[in-house]
Design an enzyme around this catalytic site. Structure first.
Site, PDB file in Angstrom:
ATOM      1  N   TRP A  13     -58.904 -18.520  25.331  1.00 42.24           N
ATOM      2  CA  TRP A  13     -59.214 -17.122  24.964  1.00 42.24           C
ATOM      3  C   TRP A  13     -58.884 -16.822  23.501  1.00 42.24           C
ATOM      4  O   TRP A  13     -59.199 -15.742  23.015  1.00 42.24           O
ATOM      5  CB  TRP A  13     -58.437 -16.168  25.882  1.00 42.24           C
ATOM      6  CG  TRP A  13     -58.906 -16.165  27.302  1.00 42.24           C
ATOM      7  CD1 TRP A  13     -59.980 -16.850  27.820  1.00 42.24           C
ATOM      8  CD2 TRP A  13     -58.334 -15.442  28.396  1.00 42.24           C
ATOM      9  NE1 TRP A  13     -60.098 -16.596  29.164  1.00 42.24           N
ATOM     10  CE2 TRP A  13     -59.095 -15.733  29.547  1.00 42.24           C
ATOM     11  CE3 TRP A  13     -57.244 -14.584  28.512  1.00 42.24           C
ATOM     12  CZ2 TRP A  13     -58.814 -15.184  30.794  1.00 42.24           C
ATOM     13  CZ3 TRP A  13     -56.949 -14.035  29.758  1.00 42.24           C
ATOM     14  CH2 TRP A  13     -57.738 -14.339  30.886  1.00 42.24           C
ATOM     15  N   LYS A  14     -58.181 -17.736  22.849  1.00 44.64           N
ATOM     16  CA  LYS A  14     -57.770 -17.526  21.439  1.00 44.64           C
ATOM     17  C   LYS A  14     -57.026 -16.197  21.318  1.00 44.64           C
ATOM     18  O   LYS A  14     -56.320 -15.809  22.250  1.00 44.64           O
ATOM     19  CB  LYS A  14     -58.979 -17.640  20.521  1.00 44.64           C
ATOM     20  CG  LYS A  14     -59.759 -18.945  20.758  1.00 44.64           C
ATOM     21  CD  LYS A  14     -60.808 -19.265  19.741  1.00 44.64           C
ATOM     22  CE  LYS A  14     -61.490 -20.572  20.104  1.00 44.64           C
ATOM     23  NZ  LYS A  14     -62.479 -21.017  19.123  1.00 44.64           N
ATOM     24  N   HIS A  98     -55.504 -27.680  17.874  1.00 45.24           N
ATOM     25  CA  HIS A  98     -56.829 -27.058  17.760  1.00 45.24           C
ATOM     26  C   HIS A  98     -57.218 -26.983  16.282  1.00 45.24           C
ATOM     27  O   HIS A  98     -56.365 -26.779  15.427  1.00 45.24           O
ATOM     28  CB  HIS A  98     -56.793 -25.652  18.386  1.00 45.24           C
ATOM     29  CG  HIS A  98     -58.159 -25.072  18.544  1.00 45.24           C
ATOM     30  ND1 HIS A  98     -58.840 -24.491  17.503  1.00 45.24           N
ATOM     31  CD2 HIS A  98     -58.989 -25.009  19.615  1.00 45.24           C
ATOM     32  CE1 HIS A  98     -60.024 -24.092  17.936  1.00 45.24           C
ATOM     33  NE2 HIS A  98     -60.140 -24.397  19.213  1.00 45.24           N
ATOM     34  N   SER A 216     -69.119 -24.233  21.183  1.00 52.89           N
ATOM     35  CA  SER A 216     -70.329 -23.494  21.570  1.00 52.89           C
ATOM     36  C   SER A 216     -70.902 -23.935  22.924  1.00 52.89           C
ATOM     37  O   SER A 216     -72.124 -24.026  23.093  1.00 52.89           O
ATOM     38  CB  SER A 216     -71.394 -23.574  20.474  1.00 52.89           C
ATOM     39  OG  SER A 216     -70.929 -22.960  19.277  1.00 52.89           O
ATOM     40  N   GLY A 238     -65.683 -18.730  23.178  1.00 53.91           N
ATOM     41  CA  GLY A 238     -66.390 -17.459  23.346  1.00 53.91           C
ATOM     42  C   GLY A 238     -66.894 -17.192  24.755  1.00 53.91           C
ATOM     43  O   GLY A 238     -66.683 -16.102  25.304  1.00 53.91           O
TER      44      GLY A 238
HETATM   45  P1  13P Z   1     -66.449 -21.681  21.135  1.00 55.82           P
HETATM   46  O1  13P Z   1     -66.748 -22.044  22.563  1.00 55.82           O
HETATM   47  O2  13P Z   1     -66.350 -20.223  20.901  1.00 55.82           O
HETATM   48  O3  13P Z   1     -67.353 -22.401  20.178  1.00 55.82           O
HETATM   49  O4  13P Z   1     -64.954 -22.241  20.849  1.00 55.82           O
HETATM   50  C1  13P Z   1     -64.661 -23.541  21.150  1.00 55.82           C
HETATM   51  C2  13P Z   1     -63.214 -23.743  21.022  1.00 55.82           C
HETATM   52  O5  13P Z   1     -62.664 -23.718  19.931  1.00 55.82           O
HETATM   53  C3  13P Z   1     -62.439 -23.969  22.239  1.00 55.82           C
HETATM   54  O6  13P Z   1     -61.152 -24.386  21.937  1.00 55.82           O
END
Ligand code: 13P
Length: 254
Positions: A13-14, A98, A216, A238
């Site tokens: 989820w960042k 990451h 992505s 995302g």
């Molecule tokens: P996205 O799926 O938003 O490209 O992010 C990938 C990611 O960094 C998962 O750790």
């Protein structure tokens, strides 16, 4: 996918979701995931939402992960979180290295290696992220970059311990850009990573380690990616912020 390895799909989820938002999302995921079997589904909320999410998923088929931790056990490290603190909240996974942490917060392969060792010593399974930038790919350096990240990030870790590690191949140019690696591009690098693991710790170990893809991933491209023999799941950014799209990706493993 390979029938000998259990698929793993993790939600990163960042820096998103308040506690209330996290709980609403978890309720939705829980409902939609209740019938799913044979796939490890790991939610990695921000630190602040870990206790609430941990509580909410207790007794379900969902597992908990953190997005980072420190390599020391305790002490004067303002703003940091230890492995024991994560274990106390029933975290079983932790994302390490990451690319956002490497580029924005100065993480190195050496610091990743320290964290991997501490995580393993604390019974946390590290999800170790590796991947090249666009410029490195253009310069034909993908394999050398990934090779250094894997060898140094996993330096001095015994084969028995490596079995608990998950590797996430996340090409930097594919993260948050909508430019997914093609299944073939991802497969090529992930097969290369498995070969590296074989050199480091033998064929048996290499065959047991999950190597997942991130960058992505969406419901539209997941199934095609999961058809590749060395793609054992996904690390989703995302698309993991929405229960429907995250679960659609999870279900694409089957
Ligand atoms: P996205 O799926 O938003 O490209 O992010 C990938 C990611 O960094 C998962 O750790």
């Amino acid at each position: 996918m390979n029938a000998n390895r259990k698929p793993l799909v993790a939600a990163n989820w960042k820096m998103n979701n308040s506690v209330a938002e996290a709980l609403a999302l978890v309720e939705e995921i829980k409902r939609q995931a209740a019938e799913i079997k044979g796939i490890e589904i790991v939610l990695c909320p921000p630190f602040t939402a870990l206790p609430a999410v941990s509580n909410a998923i207790s007794g379900t088929n969902l597992d908990l992960g953190a997005q980072n931790m420190h390599w020391e056990k305790a002490g004067a490290f303002t703003g940091e979180i230890s492995a024991a603190m994560l274990r106390e909240l029933y975290c079983h996974y932790v994302i390490l290295g990451h690319s956002e942490r490497r580029t924005l917060f100065g993480e190195t392969d050496a610091s990743v290696n320290g964290k991997v060792k501490t995580a393993l010593a604390s019974s946390l399974r590290p999800i170790v992220c590796v991947g090249e930038t666009h410029a490195q790919r253009q310069a034909g350096k993908t394999e050398s970059v990934v090779s250094v990240q894997v060898r140094e990030g996993l330096n001095d870790i015994g084969a028995d311990q490596l079995a608990a590690v998950v590797i996430a191949y996340e090409p930097v140019w594919a993260i948050g850009t909508g430019k997914t690696a093609t299944p073939r591009q991802a497969q090529e690098v992930q097969a290369f990573i498995r070969k590296l693991l074989e050199e480091m710790a033998g064929a048996r170990l290499a065959q047991s380690v999950r190597i997942i893809y991130g960058g992505s991933v969406t419901p539209d491209n997941a199934r095609e990616l999961f058809r590749e023999p060395d793609i054992d799941g996904a690390l989703v950014g995302g698309a993991s912020l929405n229960a429907e799209s995250f679960l659609a990706i999870v279900k694409s493993t089957g």
